[in-house]
Design a protein around this motif. Structure first.
Motif, PDB file in Angstrom:
ATOM      1  N   MET A 156       0.826  -1.196   0.000  1.00 28.51           N
ATOM      2  CA  MET A 156       0.000   0.000   0.000  1.00 28.51           C
ATOM      3  C   MET A 156       0.868   1.257   0.000  1.00 28.51           C
ATOM      4  N   ALA A 157       2.038   1.151   0.649  1.00 28.79           N
ATOM      5  CA  ALA A 157       2.947   2.298   0.719  1.00 28.79           C
ATOM      6  C   ALA A 157       3.807   2.442  -0.532  1.00 28.79           C
ATOM      7  N   GLY A 158       3.700   1.500  -1.482  1.00 29.02           N
ATOM      8  CA  GLY A 158       4.404   1.642  -2.749  1.00 29.02           C
ATOM      9  C   GLY A 158       5.529   0.663  -3.015  1.00 29.02           C
ATOM     10  N   VAL A 159       5.820  -0.246  -2.070  1.00 32.40           N
ATOM     11  CA  VAL A 159       6.846  -1.265  -2.306  1.00 32.40           C
ATOM     12  C   VAL A 159       6.288  -2.298  -3.284  1.00 32.40           C
ATOM     13  N   LYS A 160       7.058  -2.631  -4.304  1.00 29.96           N
ATOM     14  CA  LYS A 160       6.583  -3.544  -5.345  1.00 29.96           C
ATOM     15  C   LYS A 160       6.646  -5.006  -4.894  1.00 29.96           C
ATOM     16  N   PRO A 161       5.654  -5.815  -5.258  1.00 26.12           N
ATOM     17  CA  PRO A 161       5.691  -7.254  -4.934  1.00 26.12           C
ATOM     18  C   PRO A 161       6.893  -7.927  -5.593  1.00 26.12           C
ATOM     19  N   LEU A 162       7.365  -8.991  -4.980  1.00 21.52           N
ATOM     20  CA  LEU A 162       8.477  -9.747  -5.543  1.00 21.52           C
ATOM     21  C   LEU A 162       7.996 -10.550  -6.744  1.00 21.52           C
ATOM     22  N   THR A 163       8.727 -10.465  -7.842  1.00 20.79           N
ATOM     23  CA  THR A 163       8.325 -11.099  -9.106  1.00 20.79           C
ATOM     24  C   THR A 163       8.148 -12.599  -8.953  1.00 20.79           C
ATOM     25  N   PHE A 164       9.108 -13.267  -8.318  1.00 21.70           N
ATOM     26  CA  PHE A 164       9.038 -14.718  -8.156  1.00 21.70           C
ATOM     27  C   PHE A 164       7.757 -15.131  -7.442  1.00 21.70           C
ATOM     28  N   VAL A 165       7.413 -14.410  -6.394  1.00 15.79           N
ATOM     29  CA  VAL A 165       6.216 -14.731  -5.614  1.00 15.79           C
ATOM     30  C   VAL A 165       4.972 -14.628  -6.486  1.00 15.79           C
ATOM     31  N   ARG A 166       4.843 -13.533  -7.203  1.00 14.19           N
ATOM     32  CA  ARG A 166       3.646 -13.332  -8.013  1.00 14.19           C
ATOM     33  C   ARG A 166       3.580 -14.295  -9.200  1.00 14.19           C
ATOM     34  N   GLN A 167       4.738 -14.669  -9.749  1.00 14.84           N
ATOM     35  CA  GLN A 167       4.732 -15.627 -10.857  1.00 14.84           C
ATOM     36  C   GLN A 167       4.253 -16.998 -10.393  1.00 14.84           C
ATOM     37  N   VAL A 168       4.734 -17.455  -9.230  1.00 14.79           N
ATOM     38  CA  VAL A 168       4.301 -18.757  -8.716  1.00 14.79           C
ATOM     39  C   VAL A 168       2.812 -18.718  -8.385  1.00 14.79           C
ATOM     40  N   LEU A 169       2.365 -17.645  -7.759  1.00 12.41           N
ATOM     41  CA  LEU A 169       0.945 -17.512  -7.435  1.00 12.41           C
ATOM     42  C   LEU A 169       0.096 -17.538  -8.706  1.00 12.41           C
ATOM     43  N   ALA A 170       0.573 -16.850  -9.747  1.00  8.95           N
ATOM     44  CA  ALA A 170      -0.166 -16.811 -11.015  1.00  8.95           C
ATOM     45  C   ALA A 170      -0.303 -18.212 -11.610  1.00  8.95           C
ATOM     46  N   ALA A 171       0.785 -18.967 -11.579  1.00  8.59           N
ATOM     47  CA  ALA A 171       0.756 -20.323 -12.142  1.00  8.59           C
ATOM     48  C   ALA A 171      -0.132 -21.250 -11.317  1.00  8.59           C
ATOM     49  N   CYS A 172      -0.172 -21.045 -10.013  1.00  3.91           N
ATOM     50  CA  CYS A 172      -1.041 -21.867  -9.168  1.00  3.91           C
ATOM     51  C   CYS A 172      -2.518 -21.544  -9.421  1.00  3.91           C
ATOM     52  N   LEU A 173      -2.798 -20.282  -9.682  1.00  2.34           N
ATOM     53  CA  LEU A 173      -4.175 -19.881  -9.957  1.00  2.34           C
ATOM     54  C   LEU A 173      -4.608 -20.263 -11.370  1.00  2.34           C
ATOM     55  N   TYR A 174      -3.654 -20.268 -12.289  1.00  4.21           N
ATOM     56  CA  TYR A 174      -3.955 -20.566 -13.704  1.00  4.21           C
ATOM     57  C   TYR A 174      -2.975 -21.645 -14.173  1.00  4.21           C
ATOM     58  N   PRO A 175      -3.255 -22.897 -13.846  1.00  2.83           N
ATOM     59  CA  PRO A 175      -2.294 -23.991 -14.063  1.00  2.83           C
ATOM     60  C   PRO A 175      -1.824 -24.173 -15.501  1.00  2.83           C
ATOM     61  N   GLN A 176      -2.556 -23.607 -16.485  1.00  2.00           N
ATOM     62  CA  GLN A 176      -2.085 -23.698 -17.863  1.00  2.00           C
ATOM     63  C   GLN A 176      -0.687 -23.092 -18.014  1.00  2.00           C
ATOM     64  N   LEU A 177      -0.342 -22.149 -17.129  1.00  2.00           N
ATOM     65  CA  LEU A 177       0.972 -21.517 -17.202  1.00  2.00           C
ATOM     66  C   LEU A 177       2.096 -22.486 -16.843  1.00  2.00           C
ATOM     67  N   VAL A 178       1.756 -23.546 -16.105  1.00  2.00           N
ATOM     68  CA  VAL A 178       2.778 -24.523 -15.702  1.00  2.00           C
ATOM     69  C   VAL A 178       3.395 -25.199 -16.923  1.00  2.00           C
ATOM     70  N   ASN A 179       2.604 -25.394 -17.965  1.00  3.56           N
ATOM     71  CA  ASN A 179       3.090 -26.085 -19.166  1.00  3.56           C
ATOM     72  C   ASN A 179       3.460 -25.134 -20.297  1.00  3.56           C
ATOM     73  N   SER A 180       3.541 -23.843 -19.988  1.00  2.00           N
ATOM     74  CA  SER A 180       3.921 -22.872 -21.018  1.00  2.00           C
ATOM     75  C   SER A 180       5.373 -22.461 -20.819  1.00  2.00           C
ATOM     76  N   ASP A 181       5.897 -21.691 -21.784  1.00  2.79           N
ATOM     77  CA  ASP A 181       7.272 -21.199 -21.659  1.00  2.79           C
ATOM     78  C   ASP A 181       7.294 -19.726 -21.288  1.00  2.79           C
ATOM     79  N   LYS A 182       6.168 -19.237 -20.730  1.00  2.18           N
ATOM     80  CA  LYS A 182       6.075 -17.815 -20.384  1.00  2.18           C
ATOM     81  C   LYS A 182       6.667 -17.495 -19.012  1.00  2.18           C
ATOM     82  N   LEU A 183       6.975 -18.528 -18.245  1.00  2.69           N
ATOM     83  CA  LEU A 183       7.535 -18.331 -16.912  1.00  2.69           C
ATOM     84  C   LEU A 183       8.831 -19.122 -16.787  1.00  2.69           C
ATOM     85  N   PRO A 184       9.758 -18.684 -15.912  1.00  2.00           N
ATOM     86  CA  PRO A 184      11.006 -19.433 -15.698  1.00  2.00           C
ATOM     87  C   PRO A 184      10.716 -20.863 -15.251  1.00  2.00           C
ATOM     88  N   VAL A 185      11.621 -21.757 -15.569  1.00  2.00           N
ATOM     89  CA  VAL A 185      11.397 -23.173 -15.306  1.00  2.00           C
ATOM     90  C   VAL A 185      11.246 -23.458 -13.814  1.00  2.00           C
TER      91      VAL A 185
END
Length: 464
Positions: free
Chosen positions: A41-70
């Motif tokens: 809320m104060a402006g610190v940006k979320p950590l990329t790794f955290v948000r990428q893993v969360l995104a893949a868990c929410l949208y499992p199709q990303l697990v089999n794509s090449d859009k995220l690091p292995v």
């Protein structure tokens, strides 16, 4: 609930934001809110790794794509395998996903230099405050002739003291020594315990390390004194350690209460009952909205552990995304992992920013007349003392406000900055403080300090 005066500030803030949207002219273009320990809320940006893993868990199709690091995809796949039906939408076991609980216990063992942590003693919860309140429910006896007493530090996070009173217990204050950098002194614990005679039956001691809002980091010697005290007086020890990753003092070091207790050896290490808390909301991750924390229990009777299981079970389980955030906090990318270079850059940037903010806040506040700020060794807040002119104190009384609340309202009105008054956290009679979050981008902190300086100089002039 009357203690939670933040509602007054929040309501007025909303009105001011609406006025700004309507084009009402003010000395500022936006309101800056640093009243919460909410880094994002104060402006610190979320950590990329955290948000990428969360995104893949929410949208499992990303697990089999090449859009995220292995390694992101591998972590997401591993986490999904631990979920019933392979979905974050499923319930989990009461204590949390077993694989995550196991990894949290491994994190604690590493943190404490090899002192073993047992998964059966860990419960993942919807944030540390939730688990703290539930442990208090076990400890508070509402059937005795005297109410249960909980020794609490002053200053102390206000939600905790409200929870204690809401459960029917009595908050017994012990004052941290501001002149000694908010040090916790053993003689003050004895004084507080003596003051409770005939008022309540003290059963619990609550300690916050690093301090919120004091910013003090306890020394090993101080923690040993606390442990001896709770053992002698037969008190249960609650250790709030949610800011353990945020240490700034050059000579400061975080050591967990569990580690110190273990190193003191028997009989203390076998008998002192301890509950320690950590959270994904605080520290470098700052994922407050995901609601993930844990409590580790030490030396509790097996019969009591059964009651704790039942109590935690009534709310099914902690949010799965919060559990995942906790897993990522306790097991971040390691050197050699594809995500490590960026993760390292981002976390080091946050650390550098916080070190800068601590130094600047201390420097600026202590240069202003009427302010005295102790060094911030850890945590997320500055908590400076404010020496208000008699005319300002009198004016506050005339309008029915605490003097430091009066100051905070004027700061919001005239400078567009939301901070909280010290009386919400407890303070010695006749002293006044303010609390604000230092977990912001550097540019935001510089703007806060600029606005605060201009406002403060005018305020002191107006009431001199």
């Amino acid at each position: 609930m009357k203690q939670l005066e933040y509602a007054i500030l929040a309501r007025r803030s909303s009105q001011i934001k609406e006025e700004l949207r309507r084009g009402v002219r003010k000395p500022y273009s936006k309101v800056i809110d640093v009243s919460w320990g909410d880094p994002h809320m104060a402006g610190v940006k979320p950590l990329t790794f955290v948000r990428q893993v969360l995104a893949a868990c929410l949208y499992p199709q990303l697990v089999n794509s090449d859009k995220l690091p292995v390694d992101v995809r591998q972590r997401a796949q591993r986490l999904l395998e631990g979920c019933a039906g392979g979905s974050v939408g499923s319930y989990t076991a009461t204590a949390g996903i077993s694989e995550i609980v196991q990894r949290v216990s491994e994190f604690i063992t590493r943190r404490d230099g090899g002192i073993l942590s047992h998964p059966d003693n860990i419960y993942i919860s919807p944030g540390s405050q939730w688990s703290l309140t539930n442990i208090l429910k076990i400890l508070v006896n509402n059937e005795g002739s005297l109410r249960t007493g909980v020794l609490t530090p002053v200053p102390c996070h206000c939600i905790t003291t409200v929870s204690i009173e809401e459960l029917g217990a009595v908050s017994v204050p012990y004052y941290l020594s501001e002149e000694q950098g908010w040090e916790l002194q053993a003689e003050e614990l004895h004084r507080a315990l003596e003051s409770a005679k005939g008022v309540c039956n003290p059963a619990v001691l609550y300690a916050i390390n690093p301090g919120n809002p004091s910013g003090h980091v306890q020394s090993r010697k101080s923690m040993q004194e606390v442990i001896r005290f709770v053992s002698e007086k037969r008190l249960f020890l609650l250790a709030d350690e949610v800011y353990q990753d945020c240490i700034y003092g050059e000579k400061s070091e975080f050591v967990s209460y569990k580690k110190v207790l273990s190193e003191m050896g028997p009989p203390l290490s076998d008998t002192v009952e301890l509950a320690s808390f950590h959270s994904a909301s605080k520290g470098l991750m700052g994922e407050c909205g995901l609601r993930g924390g844990y409590v580790e229990l030490v030396n509790l009777d097996p019969a009591v552990m059964k009651y704790i299981y039942k109590l935690f079970s009534k709310d099914s389980c902690a949010p799965v995304l919060g559990q995942i955030a906790l897993d990522l906090m306790t097991n971040p990318p390691q050197p050699g992992d594809p995500s490590y270079p960026l993760y390292n850059v981002e976390t080091q940037h946050i650390r550098t920013t916080l070190a800068h903010n601590v130094k600047r806040a201390h420097q600026v506040l202590n240069s202003l007349p009427g302010f005295c700020c102790q060094p911030v060794e850890g945590g997320a807040f500055a908590f400076p003392k404010l020496c208000l002119p008699p005319k300002a104190i009198q004016k506050a009384k005339e309008v029915g406000m605490q003097p430091d609340m009066f100051y905070c309202i004027r700061l919001l009105e005239e400078a567009g900055v939301i901070i909280t008054p010290g009386y919400e956290y407890g303070q010695k009679e006749g002293t006044y403080h303010i609390r604000f979050c230092i977990m912001t981008p550097q540019i935001t902190m510089e703007e806060i300090l600029r606005r605060l300086t201009c406002f403060h100089m005018q305020f002191m002039k107006d009431f001199s």
